[in-house]
Structure formats: structure tokens, C-alpha cells
Design a protein around this motif. Structure first.
Motif, PDB file in Angstrom:
ATOM      1  N   CYS A 194       0.839  -1.220   0.000  1.00 21.40           N
ATOM      2  CA  CYS A 194       0.000   0.000   0.000  1.00 21.40           C
ATOM      3  C   CYS A 194       0.864   1.257   0.000  1.00 21.40           C
ATOM      4  CB  CYS A 194      -0.934  -0.008   1.204  1.00 21.40           C
ATOM      5  SG  CYS A 194      -2.347  -1.101   1.022  1.00 21.40           S
ATOM      6  N   PHE A 195       1.914   1.254   0.834  1.00 23.13           N
ATOM      7  CA  PHE A 195       2.791   2.423   0.882  1.00 23.13           C
ATOM      8  C   PHE A 195       3.586   2.577  -0.413  1.00 23.13           C
ATOM      9  CE2 PHE A 195       2.141   2.164   5.528  1.00 23.13           C
ATOM     10  CZ  PHE A 195       1.857   3.510   5.766  1.00 23.13           C
ATOM     11  N   LEU A 196       3.998   1.469  -1.012  1.00 24.52           N
ATOM     12  CA  LEU A 196       4.701   1.536  -2.295  1.00 24.52           C
ATOM     13  C   LEU A 196       3.792   2.086  -3.391  1.00 24.52           C
ATOM     14  CD1 LEU A 196       6.717  -1.834  -2.284  1.00 24.52           C
ATOM     15  CD2 LEU A 196       7.616   0.498  -2.009  1.00 24.52           C
ATOM     16  N   LEU A 197       2.525   1.661  -3.368  1.00 20.65           N
ATOM     17  CA  LEU A 197       1.563   2.152  -4.358  1.00 20.65           C
ATOM     18  C   LEU A 197       1.342   3.654  -4.187  1.00 20.65           C
ATOM     19  CD1 LEU A 197      -0.460   1.536  -6.607  1.00 20.65           C
ATOM     20  CD2 LEU A 197      -2.154   0.987  -4.841  1.00 20.65           C
ATOM     21  N   LEU A 198       1.273   4.083  -2.932  1.00 19.10           N
ATOM     22  CA  LEU A 198       1.087   5.509  -2.644  1.00 19.10           C
ATOM     23  C   LEU A 198       2.287   6.316  -3.154  1.00 19.10           C
ATOM     24  CD1 LEU A 198      -0.972   7.363  -1.193  1.00 19.10           C
ATOM     25  CD2 LEU A 198       0.435   7.130   0.862  1.00 19.10           C
ATOM     26  N   TRP A 199       3.486   5.809  -2.894  1.00 19.53           N
ATOM     27  CA  TRP A 199       4.704   6.497  -3.364  1.00 19.53           C
ATOM     28  C   TRP A 199       4.750   6.541  -4.875  1.00 19.53           C
ATOM     29  CZ3 TRP A 199       8.594   4.392  -6.397  1.00 19.53           C
ATOM     30  CH2 TRP A 199       9.707   5.233  -6.616  1.00 19.53           C
ATOM     31  N   TRP A 200       4.394   5.428  -5.549  1.00 18.76           N
ATOM     32  CA  TRP A 200       4.394   5.356  -7.010  1.00 18.76           C
ATOM     33  C   TRP A 200       3.444   6.406  -7.592  1.00 18.76           C
ATOM     34  CZ3 TRP A 200       0.169   4.363 -10.146  1.00 18.76           C
ATOM     35  CH2 TRP A 200       0.445   4.186 -11.509  1.00 18.76           C
ATOM     36  N   PHE A 284      -6.364   8.925  -2.727  1.00 18.99           N
ATOM     37  CA  PHE A 284      -5.109   9.562  -3.126  1.00 18.99           C
ATOM     38  C   PHE A 284      -4.578   8.979  -4.435  1.00 18.99           C
ATOM     39  CE2 PHE A 284      -4.130  10.340   1.633  1.00 18.99           C
ATOM     40  CZ  PHE A 284      -5.007  11.413   1.634  1.00 18.99           C
ATOM     41  N   VAL A 285      -4.557   7.649  -4.507  1.00 19.78           N
ATOM     42  CA  VAL A 285      -4.017   6.997  -5.710  1.00 19.78           C
ATOM     43  C   VAL A 285      -4.900   7.285  -6.918  1.00 19.78           C
ATOM     44  CG1 VAL A 285      -3.483   4.780  -6.777  1.00 19.78           C
ATOM     45  CG2 VAL A 285      -2.835   5.198  -4.407  1.00 19.78           C
TER      46      VAL A 285
END
Length: 496
Positions: A194-200, A284-285
Motif C-alpha cells: 500500500c505504501f509503495l503504491l502511494l509512493w508510485w 489519493f491513488v
């Protein structure tokens, strides 16, 4: 294997799968429950919930707040009903015998089981669509084909649905412990992803995009100015309904808790906060996808298919693992116990699982998901109208009528203290019927608007609060009907 027996127990009410868990079997600590909930919360339907709310006109803050509040509300009956599982080691289907009767408990067990079968099918459909998307990516072009008459999906979609159904079958065969291990191992992975997706999303879009700047349509001057309440309450009811099945069958899990503290702390940490955070992540995404792709992509499978290189393969495999873990924990364990309780001498937990996965196919879940209107107003609110009254009856019986004291042995006796009249407690049945009745006109209008167009506005409003109204009416009727009733003194169990 030795069979546990209560004094005078009948084979018609008892099998090893429904037997109370013994102290040495209660190994789940608070972090197991927290991991269980994190694992179940991180799922595609939960991710897309915020989409339906924003599509209805809410701002991102209103959508996330509604999701969080709904889960905070449903946490209350979850903790209250879960108390019995942790204290006595009994599943939901057995707990229901105290209020509905030794035979009458089959009614709430069957209702909850059929709802869970529908959810199992929906999650399996999502999993099948991931395989369908992945196959199209690997082949270099999307899979296409004519729709099969009567089904409404093409052959590729049907095959992928059945393949994912078969993947999950391994865990159906290997039981609840294999599911717990899967949840414990996958929960941390999901958080990292989830955090990686948010950063991406943030990196690709250079920010989180226009959805976060979009005001509520209910604000003065907006398209739906002054209509917030008309959307908020049905949406809140739908959010509660999202986990309403788990609120009932939570004893199926808390029966393995080492203590009450473990189940309370684990659930309080694991449900409302991660659910709210996941809704925020989805907003957000998705807001970032407007910048990246030119339109809002609320479906994570669609989003994953648009990534490039190895990212698309990794993303879809992770989504597949996620869907398997969620579906098994949330939608298999409960109905497997429930079907077993319908005829304990003939149906084991494993056979109950086989029945669940069979019905899931027959319900054709893709038809439930054809529209947001059908998903929220027909499916989520509709079944919450059935399960709310059951939750009210169970809580009043356990806390107000019996003061948390149950005779566990009598729950397994055909002619014991919970037999009532012919195995049915008429008070519970009447309370259930009266709790459901006010919501029937609104449901018919929502499900079949062309056939039932003349339903009065008052019934539509009642239906918007279906879970709350059903629970309140059934709780009051049951309490009044059980006034003056005594409960049996607990007797010890013995091993044959």
C-alpha cells in the motif's frame, strides 16, 4: 478421533467442528486478530468503496470519514458478540441456539451463510478478473469474445473465474488453521505494498491530483446542494453492511482467543483504522491517476494492467494473493460452520466449505456488481436488513437476558434448556420478522424499481437505515418478549 459430548448430547446437534474449543486450542493472541483484520480490510471491494461515495457526490474527506465511521459502528456488535466466542469457545451457529432455540438457530445460520456465499462469489469474480487481465497482458492483447447467453460474460471470463475458484479450493480442504497462517503472513506484505503504491502514484503524478481539490457536490451551489443526508445515511448503512456478516460470525474466530483482551485489542486495532486508511489510499491513488492517465481509475485491477514491465505482473500476483486471503477468512469460515450446524451429524466443516463454494458459483456474482446502485442499495443494504435484526437479538439475549452466562452443555442437548417449544424460540422468530418487515417495501423498490415504483417515501427512508432500524426493533421486541424468562445454570462438559 475422540468426540466431545455434553451430558445428554444428541448427535443431531454435535460434531467435532462445532464443539467448544478447549483451553489448549485457544492460541490466538491480539496480533493474530489484528493481522486477520488487516488482511481482510486490504481487499478490492474495500478499496473501491470510496469510489462509490465520491461518485455519489461526496468530497474525499466525507467519503473517508463515512467509511471510518461505518466501521467504528460495526466494531461495537463485533466486540460484543465476539465475547461469547472467547468466553465459551463456541462458534456463531451454536451461540444462536441460546436465543433462537436448538432448531430455530438454523434460520439465522442459513441467512448468514447465504450472504457469505454471495460475498465469496463476488471476491472470486474479482480474482478471476485479475487472471483474465493478467492473461491479456501476457498475450499482448486483451481477451475478448461474445457473451454466453444467459450468463452475460464471455468464455474467457468464465474460465478465469473457475480457475480462481479452483485455486482457493486448496484452503477449503485444509481448514481454518491454513487460513490463519495465510492471513498472518500476508498482512505485513499488504501494508508495505500500500505504501509503495502511494509512493508510485505521488511520484508519477507529481502530487495527488484533482480529486483532492474537488469540493463536495452537497455544498451550497453544488449539483446536489442540501442533499447530503439523503446520500450519507444509506451510504453509512452500506458501510456497516459491508462487515455485517463478520459482526455475526466473529465467534467463529474469537473462540480461538487466549483471552477477552486479545480479541478486543486485536479487533479494535485491526478494523476501523486500517479501513479508513485504505479508503484514503484509494482516494489519493485514484486522484493521481487522473493526472497520469487522464481519467480516474478506481479499479485496482485496471490500474495494475496499465503499469509497464515487471510491475504489472508483480501487482496482479499480489492482488491475487490478497483476494485469496480475504475471501477465505471473511467468506468461507463462517458459512462452513453455518452449513455444518444445519445438520451436524451429516455435514462437517469441510463439507460446509464445499457447499459454500458451490453456491458461490450458482449465484453468478458478476450480476450483483453490474451497477453501483445494485451493489450498494440492493446488495449491501438489502442483506444488512436481514442481519441487523439477528445481531440485535443475539446481543440482547447474551447481555440482558442471560447476563453473559450460558449453559454450554445445554446448547448441544436436543431436549435441553434451549429447546423452547419444538426447538424454536417463538419470541426470537417474531422479533426477527418484525425487525425485517419495515425494510421489505424499500428493498423491493431498490431491487425491482420497475415492478414496485409506487413505494412510499417513508419506506424508502426506512430502508436507508435498514441495519439500524432492524436491529433496534428486533432488540426491543425480543427484550420485551423474554421478560421474566430465566436462564439455566451452567453445567460442565465432559469428554467421552
Amino acid at each position: 478421533m475422540k468426540t466431545l459430548h455434553a451430558p445428554g448430547a444428541s448427535n443431531e446437534l454435535w460434531n467435532d467442528d462445532l464443539a467448544p474449543t478447549q483451553p489448549h486450542q485457544r492460541t490466538w493472541r491480539w496480533y493474530h486478530f489484528a493481522a486477520l483484520w488487516v488482511g481482510m480490510v486490504m481487499c478490492i471491494p474495500a478499496y473501491t468503496l470510496a469510489a462509490s461515495l465520491i461518485d455519489s457526490g461526496m468530497s474525499w474527506g466525507q467519503a473517508v470519514g463515512t467509511v471510518f465511521l461505518g466501521n467504528l459502528i460495526v466494531l461495537v456488535p463485533m466486540l460484543l458478540i465476539g465475547h461469547a466466542g472467547a468466553k465459551y469457545g463456541i462458534p456463531y451457529a451454536v451461540l444462536a441456539r441460546a436465543s433462537f432455540g436448538t432448531r430455530g438457530a438454523k434460520l439465522p445460520a442459513l441467512l448468514r451463510a447465504l450472504v457469505a456465499c454471495g460475498w465469496y462469489g463476488i471476491q472470486t469474480w474479482f480474482g478471476g478478473m485479475m487472471i483474465y487481465t493478467l492473461a491479456g497482458v501476457l498475450l499482448g492483447h486483451p481477451l475478448e469474445g461474445d457473451k454466453i447467453a444467459g450468463l452475460g460474460i464471455n468464455l474467457g471470463q468464465l474460465v478465469c473465474f473457475l480457475v480462481f475458484w479452483a485455486i482457493q479450493f486448496y484452503f477449503v480442504v485444509h481448514g481454518i488453521e491454513s487460513i490463519r497462517k495465510l492471513e498472518t503472513w500476508t498482512a505485513p506484505i499488504k501494508i508495505v505494498i500500500c505504501f509503495l503504491l502511494l509512493w508510485w502514484a505521488y511520484d508519477k503524478a507529481g502530487g495527488f491530483g484533482p480529486i483532492l481539490d474537488q469540493p463536495s457536490q452537497f455544498a451550497p451551489g453544488g449539483k446536489k446542494a442540501g442533499q447530503f443526508s439523503a446520500v450519507f445515511w444509506p451510504s453509512l448503512t452500506a458501510m456497516v453492511g459491508f462487515w455485517a456478516t463478520l459482526a455475526l460470525n466473529i465467534p467463529d474466530f474469537t473462540r480461538f482467543a487466549r483471552s477477552q483482551r486479545d480479541q478486543v485489542v486485536g479487533q479494535a486495532i485491526g478494523l476501523p483504522v486500517p479501513m479508513g486508511l485504505l479508503a484514503a489510499l484509494a482516494v489519493f491513488v485514484t486522484s493521481a491517476t487522473v493526472v497520469i492517465y487522464g481519467k480516474a481509475l478506481w479499479d485496482p485491477v485496471d490500474l495494475a494492467s496499465r503499469m509497464t514491465g515487471a510491475a504489472v505482473l508483480i501487482a496482479l500476483i499480489i492482488l491475487l494473493i490478497d483476494t485469496v486471503s480475504v475471501n477465505l477468512a471473511a467468506n468461507l469460515v463462517g458459512p462452513a460452520y453455518d452449513f455444518s450446524a444445519l445438520s451436524p451429524s451429516r455435514i462437517s466443516y469441510r463439507v460446509g466449505g464445499y457447499i459454500t463454494v458451490g453456491i458461490a458459483i450458482a449465484m453468478m456474482p458478476w450480476k450483483i456488481l453490474e451497477s453501483t446502485q445494485g451493489y450498494i442499495f440492493t446488495w449491501l443494504i438489502g442483506y444488512s436488513a436481514l442481519l441487523g435484526p439477528v445481531a440485535g437479538i443475539l446481543m440482547v439475549d447474551y447481555y440482558l437476558v442471560r447476563r453473559t452466562e450460558l449453559d454450554v452443555a445445554a446448547l448441544y442437548e436436543e431436549r435441553g434448556a434451549y429447546r423452547y417449544r419444538g426447538g424454536w424460540n417463538a419470541v426470537a422468530v417474531v422479533a426477527f420478522v418484525l425487525g425485517v418487515a419495515p425494510n421489505i417495501p424499500g428493498f423491493l423498490n431498490a431491487a425491482f424499481p420497475a415492478t414496485f415504483p409506487g413505494v412510499g417515501e417513508v419506506f424508502k427512508q426506512i430502508y436507508a437505515y435498514a441495519w439500524f432500524i432492524g436491529l433496534a426493533i428486533a432488540a426491543v421486541v425480543y427484550r420485551l418478549g423474554m421478560t421474566g424468562r430465566t436462564h439455566p445454570a451452567p453445567t460442565p462438559l465432559r469428554r467421552a
